[in-house]
Motif scaffolding. Structure first.
Motif, PDB file in Angstrom:
ATOM      1  N   ALA A   1      -9.522   0.366   0.596  1.00  0.00           N
ATOM      2  CA  ALA A   1      -9.059  -0.835   1.306  1.00  0.00           C
ATOM      3  C   ALA A   1     -10.105  -1.940   1.263  1.00  0.00           C
ATOM      4  O   ALA A   1      -9.778  -3.112   1.035  1.00  0.00           O
ATOM      5  CB  ALA A   1      -8.734  -0.476   2.755  1.00  0.00           C
ATOM      6  N   LEU A   2     -11.360  -1.595   1.466  1.00  0.00           N
ATOM      7  CA  LEU A   2     -12.428  -2.600   1.453  1.00  0.00           C
ATOM      8  C   LEU A   2     -12.555  -3.261   0.087  1.00  0.00           C
ATOM      9  O   LEU A   2     -12.825  -4.463  -0.009  1.00  0.00           O
ATOM     10  CB  LEU A   2     -13.754  -1.958   1.874  1.00  0.00           C
ATOM     11  CG  LEU A   2     -13.849  -1.566   3.348  1.00  0.00           C
ATOM     12  CD1 LEU A   2     -15.136  -0.781   3.613  1.00  0.00           C
ATOM     13  CD2 LEU A   2     -13.794  -2.800   4.244  1.00  0.00           C
ATOM     14  N   GLU A   3     -12.364  -2.481  -0.971  1.00  0.00           N
ATOM     15  CA  GLU A   3     -12.412  -3.051  -2.321  1.00  0.00           C
ATOM     16  C   GLU A   3     -11.258  -4.019  -2.539  1.00  0.00           C
ATOM     17  O   GLU A   3     -11.422  -5.097  -3.132  1.00  0.00           O
ATOM     18  CB  GLU A   3     -12.374  -1.942  -3.370  1.00  0.00           C
ATOM     19  CG  GLU A   3     -13.660  -1.135  -3.466  1.00  0.00           C
ATOM     20  CD  GLU A   3     -14.861  -2.005  -3.799  1.00  0.00           C
ATOM     21  OE1 GLU A   3     -14.756  -2.848  -4.727  1.00  0.00           O
ATOM     22  OE2 GLU A   3     -15.899  -1.866  -3.133  1.00  0.00           O
ATOM     23  N   LEU A   4     -10.085  -3.667  -2.066  1.00  0.00           N
ATOM     24  CA  LEU A   4      -8.914  -4.539  -2.209  1.00  0.00           C
ATOM     25  C   LEU A   4      -9.094  -5.827  -1.411  1.00  0.00           C
ATOM     26  O   LEU A   4      -8.708  -6.906  -1.859  1.00  0.00           O
ATOM     27  CB  LEU A   4      -7.655  -3.810  -1.737  1.00  0.00           C
ATOM     28  CG  LEU A   4      -7.115  -2.732  -2.672  1.00  0.00           C
ATOM     29  CD1 LEU A   4      -6.066  -1.882  -1.965  1.00  0.00           C
ATOM     30  CD2 LEU A   4      -6.516  -3.362  -3.924  1.00  0.00           C
ATOM     31  N   LEU A   5      -9.709  -5.733  -0.243  1.00  0.00           N
ATOM     32  CA  LEU A   5      -9.924  -6.898   0.604  1.00  0.00           C
ATOM     33  C   LEU A   5     -10.909  -7.893  -0.019  1.00  0.00           C
ATOM     34  O   LEU A   5     -10.874  -9.085   0.272  1.00  0.00           O
ATOM     35  CB  LEU A   5     -10.417  -6.471   1.988  1.00  0.00           C
ATOM     36  CG  LEU A   5      -9.347  -5.841   2.889  1.00  0.00           C
ATOM     37  CD1 LEU A   5      -9.984  -5.106   4.057  1.00  0.00           C
ATOM     38  CD2 LEU A   5      -8.372  -6.897   3.385  1.00  0.00           C
ATOM     39  N   LYS A   6     -11.792  -7.384  -0.877  1.00  0.00           N
ATOM     40  CA  LYS A   6     -12.737  -8.265  -1.566  1.00  0.00           C
ATOM     41  C   LYS A   6     -12.048  -9.080  -2.663  1.00  0.00           C
ATOM     42  O   LYS A   6     -12.499 -10.170  -3.015  1.00  0.00           O
ATOM     43  CB  LYS A   6     -13.868  -7.444  -2.196  1.00  0.00           C
ATOM     44  CG  LYS A   6     -14.799  -6.786  -1.194  1.00  0.00           C
ATOM     45  CD  LYS A   6     -15.839  -5.942  -1.928  1.00  0.00           C
ATOM     46  CE  LYS A   6     -16.760  -5.206  -0.955  1.00  0.00           C
ATOM     47  NZ  LYS A   6     -17.732  -4.339  -1.673  1.00  0.00           N
ATOM     48  N   LYS A   7     -10.952  -8.534  -3.191  1.00  0.00           N
ATOM     49  CA  LYS A   7     -10.297  -9.139  -4.348  1.00  0.00           C
ATOM     50  C   LYS A   7      -9.054  -9.954  -3.990  1.00  0.00           C
ATOM     51  O   LYS A   7      -8.666 -10.858  -4.729  1.00  0.00           O
ATOM     52  CB  LYS A   7      -9.894  -8.046  -5.349  1.00  0.00           C
ATOM     53  CG  LYS A   7     -11.051  -7.198  -5.847  1.00  0.00           C
ATOM     54  CD  LYS A   7     -10.551  -6.037  -6.695  1.00  0.00           C
ATOM     55  CE  LYS A   7     -11.689  -5.141  -7.146  1.00  0.00           C
ATOM     56  NZ  LYS A   7     -11.209  -3.956  -7.914  1.00  0.00           N
TER      57      LYS A   7
END
Length: 229
Positions: free
Chosen positions: A39-45
């Protein structure tokens, strides 16, 4: 209206399927993540209109994701999902900056109603109105930038804190009951006294020099709260 983009984070496939199916039927675009790190990776993108976040997950839990979001200045509305109905667990989630808390198992109709309410409220305040700034006393609410200031310094409110504080700023000196705050600010019929108390405490911690002796956000005994500026 643009398609609402939802990030759904839950390690239970059955929950993800049920939520995705319900929201897709409402015309929403759902992106799934099975754990907090994903989720954190998706939120960065990407940017989302709402994050639906499970509390209990292996490795990186929901509270950790929520704290990371708020620490990074991401005020995207967050709905927490949890199998725990304990009151203190809900208070903890709200204290970390969650905007809503839904206990499993839940009815999909309740989920959809809450999702729509959170997105609608966020969109209303992000669009602002004819008056882009509200100034009262030492406080300024910038409805275009979605930020609140005290003497020019940011108060770092969450989306829900900002919603409540803006409402009070628009009605200085007026006393509101907890029931009125729920119906007029959050458009919710079921009043949770504890939730209102949590948000008032959190706002006081950010705006008051001495939260135990509030100068601005005052309690009117036996009635409710008012903003004195």
């Amino acid at each position: 209206m643009n398609t609402e983009k939802i990030l759904l984070v839950d390690d239970e496939r059955a929950i993800r399927l049920a939520v995705r199916t319900a929201l897709t039927r409402e015309g929403m675009q759902v992106t799934e993540a099975s754990d907090g790190s994903e989720a954190l990776e998706l939120l960065k993108k990407q940017q989302f209109h709402l994050v639906i976040l499970d509390v209990m997950m292996e490795h990186v839990g929901g509270y950790e994701v929520l704290q990371a979001m708020r620490a990074a200045g991401d005020h995207t509305p967050v709905m927490m999902l949890s199998g725990k109905s304990d009151e203190m667990d809900q208070v903890l989630g709200l204290g970390f900056g969650a905007d809503s808390y839904l206990t499993k198992p839940f009815h999909t109709a309740v989920l959809i109603q809450t999702v729509k309410a959170l997105i609608r409220r966020s969109q209303i305040y992000s669009q602002g109105g004819a008056e882009s700034e509200i100034r009262k006393g030492p406080f300024t609410v910038d409805t275009l930038k979605m930020e609140c200031l005290k003497n020019g310094e940011p108060l770092n409110f969450t989306a829900r804190e900002m919603t409540l504080f803006r409402f009070l700023m628009e009605h200085p000196g007026q006393v509101f009951t907890k029931e009125q705050l729920y119906t007029q600010v959050w458009n919710e019929a079921v009043v949770d006294d504890n939730t209102i108390t949590v948000y008032v405490k959190r706002i006081r911690n950010k705006i008051e020099d001495d939260p135990k002796q509030p100068q601005y956000l005052k309690t009117v005994r036996g009635i409710g709260y008012m903003l004195s500026v």
